[in-house]
Design a protein around this motif. Sequence first.
Motif, PDB file in Angstrom:
ATOM      1  N   UNK A  68       0.817  -1.212   0.000  1.00  0.00           N
ATOM      2  CA  UNK A  68       0.000   0.000   0.000  1.00  0.00           C
ATOM      3  C   UNK A  68       0.849   1.259   0.000  1.00  0.00           C
ATOM      4  N   UNK A  69       1.994   1.236   0.721  1.00  0.00           N
ATOM      5  CA  UNK A  69       2.802   2.469   0.794  1.00  0.00           C
ATOM      6  C   UNK A  69       3.421   2.832  -0.549  1.00  0.00           C
ATOM      7  N   UNK A  70       3.727   1.819  -1.359  1.00  0.00           N
ATOM      8  CA  UNK A  70       4.276   2.109  -2.691  1.00  0.00           C
ATOM      9  C   UNK A  70       3.168   2.632  -3.603  1.00  0.00           C
ATOM     10  N   UNK A  71       1.953   2.121  -3.452  1.00  0.00           N
ATOM     11  CA  UNK A  71       0.805   2.652  -4.207  1.00  0.00           C
ATOM     12  C   UNK A  71       0.603   4.127  -3.883  1.00  0.00           C
ATOM     13  N   UNK A  72       0.723   4.482  -2.599  1.00  0.00           N
ATOM     14  CA  UNK A  72       0.554   5.878  -2.186  1.00  0.00           C
ATOM     15  C   UNK A  72       1.673   6.750  -2.761  1.00  0.00           C
ATOM     16  N   UNK A  73       2.891   6.232  -2.751  1.00  0.00           N
ATOM     17  CA  UNK A  73       4.013   6.983  -3.323  1.00  0.00           C
ATOM     18  C   UNK A  73       3.778   7.239  -4.810  1.00  0.00           C
ATOM     19  N   UNK A  74       3.209   6.248  -5.497  1.00  0.00           N
ATOM     20  CA  UNK A  74       2.956   6.413  -6.930  1.00  0.00           C
ATOM     21  C   UNK A  74       1.868   7.463  -7.159  1.00  0.00           C
ATOM     22  N   UNK A  75       0.846   7.463  -6.314  1.00  0.00           N
ATOM     23  CA  UNK A  75      -0.195   8.486  -6.417  1.00  0.00           C
ATOM     24  C   UNK A  75       0.390   9.879  -6.231  1.00  0.00           C
ATOM     25  N   UNK A  76       1.258  10.035  -5.236  1.00  0.00           N
ATOM     26  CA  UNK A  76       1.909  11.335  -5.006  1.00  0.00           C
ATOM     27  C   UNK A  76       2.756  11.739  -6.211  1.00  0.00           C
ATOM     28  N   UNK A  77       3.423  10.760  -6.809  1.00  0.00           N
ATOM     29  CA  UNK A  77       4.239  11.016  -7.996  1.00  0.00           C
ATOM     30  C   UNK A  77       3.375  11.566  -9.125  1.00  0.00           C
ATOM     31  N   UNK A  78       2.215  10.943  -9.340  1.00  0.00           N
ATOM     32  CA  UNK A  78       1.328  11.383 -10.413  1.00  0.00           C
ATOM     33  C   UNK A  78       0.714  12.750 -10.105  1.00  0.00           C
ATOM     34  N   UNK A  79       0.370  12.994  -8.834  1.00  0.00           N
ATOM     35  CA  UNK A  79      -0.220  14.288  -8.447  1.00  0.00           C
ATOM     36  C   UNK A  79       0.756  15.428  -8.705  1.00  0.00           C
ATOM     37  N   UNK A  80       2.031  15.222  -8.387  1.00  0.00           N
ATOM     38  CA  UNK A  80       3.039  16.275  -8.595  1.00  0.00           C
ATOM     39  C   UNK A  80       3.206  16.593 -10.079  1.00  0.00           C
ATOM     40  N   UNK A  81       3.070  15.546 -10.908  1.00  0.00           N
ATOM     41  CA  UNK A  81       3.150  15.801 -12.353  1.00  0.00           C
ATOM     42  C   UNK A  81       1.940  16.573 -12.827  1.00  0.00           C
ATOM     43  N   UNK A  82       0.734  16.180 -12.373  1.00  0.00           N
ATOM     44  CA  UNK A  82      -0.494  16.856 -12.793  1.00  0.00           C
ATOM     45  C   UNK A  82      -0.510  18.310 -12.353  1.00  0.00           C
ATOM     46  N   UNK A  83       0.090  18.608 -11.189  1.00  0.00           N
ATOM     47  CA  UNK A  83       0.085  19.997 -10.689  1.00  0.00           C
ATOM     48  C   UNK A  83       0.848  20.928 -11.624  1.00  0.00           C
ATOM     49  N   UNK A  84       1.746  20.383 -12.421  1.00  0.00           N
ATOM     50  CA  UNK A  84       2.527  21.212 -13.347  1.00  0.00           C
ATOM     51  C   UNK A  84       1.734  21.518 -14.618  1.00  0.00           C
ATOM     52  N   UNK A  85       0.566  20.894 -14.777  1.00  0.00           N
ATOM     53  CA  UNK A  85      -0.267  21.111 -15.962  1.00  0.00           C
ATOM     54  C   UNK A  85      -1.611  21.736 -15.593  1.00  0.00           C
TER      55      UNK A  85
END
Length: 323
Positions: free
Chosen positions: A306-323
């Motif tokens: 679960x913690x790696x799933x959460x890390x991946x979600x954070x990774x995607x959110x940071x990318x989306x924030x740039x768009x």
Amino acid sequence: MANQSNQKLKLLYIMDMLKEHSDEEHPLTAARMIDELELYGITAERKSIYRDIQVLQEYGLDIEKAPENNGFYLVNREFELPELKLLVDAVAASKFITEKKSRELVAKIEGLASEYQAKHLHRQVVVSDRVKNANESIYYAIDEIYNCIDNHHKMTFQYMEWNEKKEQVLRHNGKTYLVSPEFLLWDNEYYYLVAFDEEAGEIRHYRVDKIRNAFETEEDWNPAAGGINKGDYAKKRFSMFAGEPNVVRLRAPARMAGVMVDRFGAEVAMRPDGDDILVRVSVEVSPQFFGWITGLGGNVTIDSPAEVRMQYQDYLKKIMEKY
């Protein structure tokens, strides 16, 4: 009277002729050999050429006689033409080998074939469109690294990086690194040194084309550098970026089994689950690992932990924030 010293060299010259100028389609006649030998001041008769050929055959050279014109040719060489083509392609495609050195190495490889076969190799060479390294010192660094590994010695070096002006400059103001080299690793078209970094107290890797002023020390190698599984080292890292080690379970459509085997090897733990496959891998979780998953277009998902799933979600959110 014939030059006796040159007569002793006759066998060697004939052997060189066969290696350089003969193959199945281009046999050398005794007359041609006699003419070539005259250029070296050696006189010969047809019968003596035949005797010399027999001696070379007894020595182990695979020399055949061509029935069409009674010529001779060398059948088997140390490297067959398809093998030489592979070597030429590998040299031409290697980013870490400079264009100048590529051409020098290809010329040497061509020397292992007959002059006629070498033309086929030369047509294989395509280096101008490749991004080739410009650092000639890489060859000396590799030699120094192997000396340290063989002698179990530590080594020192400085490390380069690119700046905004597209210039290579010394990292950390020219800091000298002290490491215990473990092995050299080829990954993603680059050469890496895997070594125990004495200051950091851990295993790290360095791109060899960025290493400058490599020197072997007289200090004994640190035994803490041992015990690394060479096969797993690159497999767990993505684009050779380090991260937090973890065991991750991935879910993917069954049609992507080949993608998983290509990336993690045939021994990867994989089992069917309905129309999907579940793949259990040991990786170092990093942005590059997440980038690899994203690049597969949503076909691969992180099932656990679960913690790696959460890390991946954070990774995607940071990318989306740039768009």
